[in-house]
Design a protein around this motif. Structure first.
Motif, PDB file in Angstrom:
ATOM      1  N   CYS A  38       0.977  -1.173   0.037  1.00 10.71           N
ATOM      2  CA  CYS A  38      -0.011  -0.045  -0.021  1.00 10.71           C
ATOM      3  C   CYS A  38       1.089   1.013  -0.064  1.00 10.71           C
ATOM      4  N   ASN A  40       0.524   3.691   1.382  1.00 12.99           N
ATOM      5  CA  ASN A  40       0.767   4.215   2.818  1.00 12.99           C
ATOM      6  C   ASN A  40       1.439   3.478   3.608  1.00 12.99           C
ATOM      7  N   ARG A  41       2.298   2.299   3.140  1.00 14.23           N
ATOM      8  CA  ARG A  41       3.089   1.676   4.026  1.00 14.23           C
ATOM      9  C   ARG A  41       4.435   1.528   3.321  1.00 14.23           C
ATOM     10  N   GLY A  49       1.321   3.578   7.730  1.00 14.96           N
ATOM     11  CA  GLY A  49      -0.483   3.060   7.501  1.00 14.96           C
ATOM     12  C   GLY A  49      -1.161   3.817   8.002  1.00 14.96           C
ATOM     13  N   CYS A  50      -2.451   3.597   7.939  1.00 12.64           N
ATOM     14  CA  CYS A  50      -3.648   4.272   8.545  1.00 12.64           C
ATOM     15  C   CYS A  50      -3.308   3.723  10.094  1.00 12.64           C
ATOM     16  N   PHE A  52      -5.326   2.578  12.205  1.00 14.15           N
ATOM     17  CA  PHE A  52      -6.175   1.431  12.707  1.00 14.15           C
ATOM     18  C   PHE A  52      -5.842  -0.002  11.743  1.00 14.15           C
ATOM     19  N   CYS A  53      -4.911   0.305  11.130  1.00 12.82           N
ATOM     20  CA  CYS A  53      -4.517  -0.902   9.908  1.00 12.82           C
ATOM     21  C   CYS A  53      -3.697  -1.731  10.543  1.00 12.82           C
ATOM     22  N   GLY A  57      -2.457  -5.395   6.795  1.00 14.03           N
ATOM     23  CA  GLY A  57      -3.186  -4.623   5.666  1.00 14.03           C
ATOM     24  C   GLY A  57      -4.889  -4.873   5.535  1.00 14.03           C
ATOM     25  N   SER A  58      -5.375  -5.077   6.756  1.00 18.54           N
ATOM     26  CA  SER A  58      -6.817  -5.409   6.966  1.00 18.54           C
ATOM     27  C   SER A  58      -7.310  -6.796   6.065  1.00 18.54           C
ATOM     28  N   TYR A  98      -4.443  -5.079   1.700  1.00 17.27           N
ATOM     29  CA  TYR A  98      -3.841  -3.983   1.380  1.00 17.27           C
ATOM     30  C   TYR A  98      -4.605  -3.262   0.220  1.00 17.27           C
ATOM     31  N   THR A  99      -3.838  -2.709  -0.820  1.00 17.34           N
ATOM     32  CA  THR A  99      -4.381  -1.883  -1.760  1.00 17.34           C
ATOM     33  C   THR A  99      -4.402  -2.665  -3.216  1.00 17.34           C
ATOM     34  N   ARG A 129      -7.677   2.131  -2.624  1.00 18.32           N
ATOM     35  CA  ARG A 129      -7.709   3.651  -2.293  1.00 18.32           C
ATOM     36  C   ARG A 129      -8.274   4.329  -3.513  1.00 18.32           C
TER      37      ARG A 129
HETATM   38  S1  SF4 Z   1      -4.266  -0.945   3.466  1.00 21.31           S
HETATM   39 FE1  SF4 Z   1      -5.651   0.417   3.663  1.00 21.31          FE
HETATM   40  S2  SF4 Z   1      -6.045   0.725   5.674  1.00 21.31           S
HETATM   41 FE2  SF4 Z   1      -4.024  -0.389   5.411  1.00 21.31          FE
HETATM   42  S3  SF4 Z   1      -2.605   1.804   5.261  1.00 21.31           S
HETATM   43 FE3  SF4 Z   1      -3.435   0.820   3.342  1.00 21.31          FE
HETATM   44  S4  SF4 Z   1      -4.869   2.351   2.867  1.00 21.31           S
HETATM   45 FE4  SF4 Z   1      -4.674   2.383   5.036  1.00 21.31          FE
END
Ligand code: SF4
Length: 318
Positions: A38, A40-41, A49-50, A52-53, A57-58, A98-99, A129
């Protein structure tokens, strides 16, 4: 426009109802970990990451890419996990971890087509995303929708909130107009969008959450997932929680928020989820969320008692 008679006895238009109306049966989701990361990671937008993630990666429910290398193998392993449980003949391949549009377009196409080629797969749902949906990705999706015209392709977008202050705090990494533009683009190409919203984000009250619902009512999303904010081990949120700087919602507070959100939700939007999905092994709080059956039963009972239903307080914008 949906008719409440099509909701199969629920006070909202659930995904189950939609699937039964459209395919004549419930379709079960098989979560896939296709080996993505992702932005974001991986350092492109951030590396934590977010807040809460989880590190997965959920995608903790996905059959792991390491143990089942290909999408087909993961799908077959996922189907086998249902064992003797009575299920229908068809499944949704859910690209969850993840994404799932964060990669070269030919590679994405190969993965999606591999899933769509499986006879038991009725369609694919791709979690991603909005800043990772390029014109080239959309062109490829339109192309495979033409090629597999008897199957569906859905895109799931993690919006979580429309409020920029919260979005910054949770490290979402893109502003609201990126989401709006992405939904408009997908709508133009008839690709259904499912929007993920989190209830109970730090600093948000009921009015914040209802304005997020009001926004998605008018933006063209086809479905919504309302999710409880979970505190998972090893996340930024866990650090806040352990310091006493974040208190998770009580079950009663969550129930009331879900009812408020559903009552304000456009009755045509399909409700894909009303609970969280925190893995037991990682969940720090709230522990009441582990009993999903109880959460849903309590919600349904309360809605019945209050004569509440999806869209009761919805007003269409002119
Ligand atoms: S996988 Fe989704 S929830 Fe996790 S960091 Fe990336 S965008 Fe945020």
């Amino acid at each position: 426009m949906t008719n409440r008679n099509d909701w199969h006895g629920r006070p909202y238009y659930s995904l189950d109802a939609y699937l039964k109306n459209t395919y004549g049966e419930k379709l079960y989701k098989i979560a896939i970990d296709a080996g993505f990361t992702c932005p974001n990671r991986d350092g492109t937008l951030g590396d934590s990451g977010c807040i809460f993630c989880s590190a997965g990666g959920s995608g903790e429910y996905a059959v792991k890419a390491s143990s089942h290398a290909t999408v087909s193998e993961q799908l077959n392993a996922g189907i086998a996990l249902f064992g003797h449980k009575r299920v229908g003949q068809r499944f949704i391949a859910y690209f969850q971890a993840y994404t799932n549009t964060y990669g070269a377009v030919p590679h994405l196409r190969t993965l999606y087509e591999e899933a769509l080629c499986e006879p038991a797969v009725a369609g694919i749902s791709i979690a991603t995303r909005p800043d990772c949906i390029s014109d080239d990705v959309v062109t490829m999706l339109v192309n495979i929708m033409g090629k597999f015209s008897d199957k569906f392709v859905w895109i799931e977008l993690g919006l979580q909130t429309i409020h920029e202050k919260t979005a910054d705090f949770i490290r979402r990494g893109y502003p609201l107009p990126v989401y709006d533009k992405c939904v408009a683009l997908l709508n133009r190409h008839n690709i259904p969008v499912v929007t993920h919203i989190i209830l109970g984000l730090p600093g948000e009250n009921k009015e914040h959450m209802l304005s997020t619902i009001d926004h998605i009512n008018g933006c063209g999303t086809w479905g919504v997932k309302l999710q409880l904010l979970h505190v998972l081990r090893g996340t930024g949120l866990a650090a806040l929680y352990e310091r006493g700087d974040y208190s998770p919602l009580s079950q009663e507070a969550y129930r009331d928020l879900v009812i408020d959100c559903l009552e304000h939700l456009n009755p045509n939007i399909v409700v894909h989820r009303l609970t969280g999905d925190g893995p037991r092994s990682l969940l720090l709080a709230p522990c009441w969320s582990l009993d999903k059956r109880n959460v849903l039963n309590t919600l349904h009972r309360s809605m019945k008692l209050r004569a509440a239903y999806q869209g009761r307080l919805y007003t269409e914008r002119s």
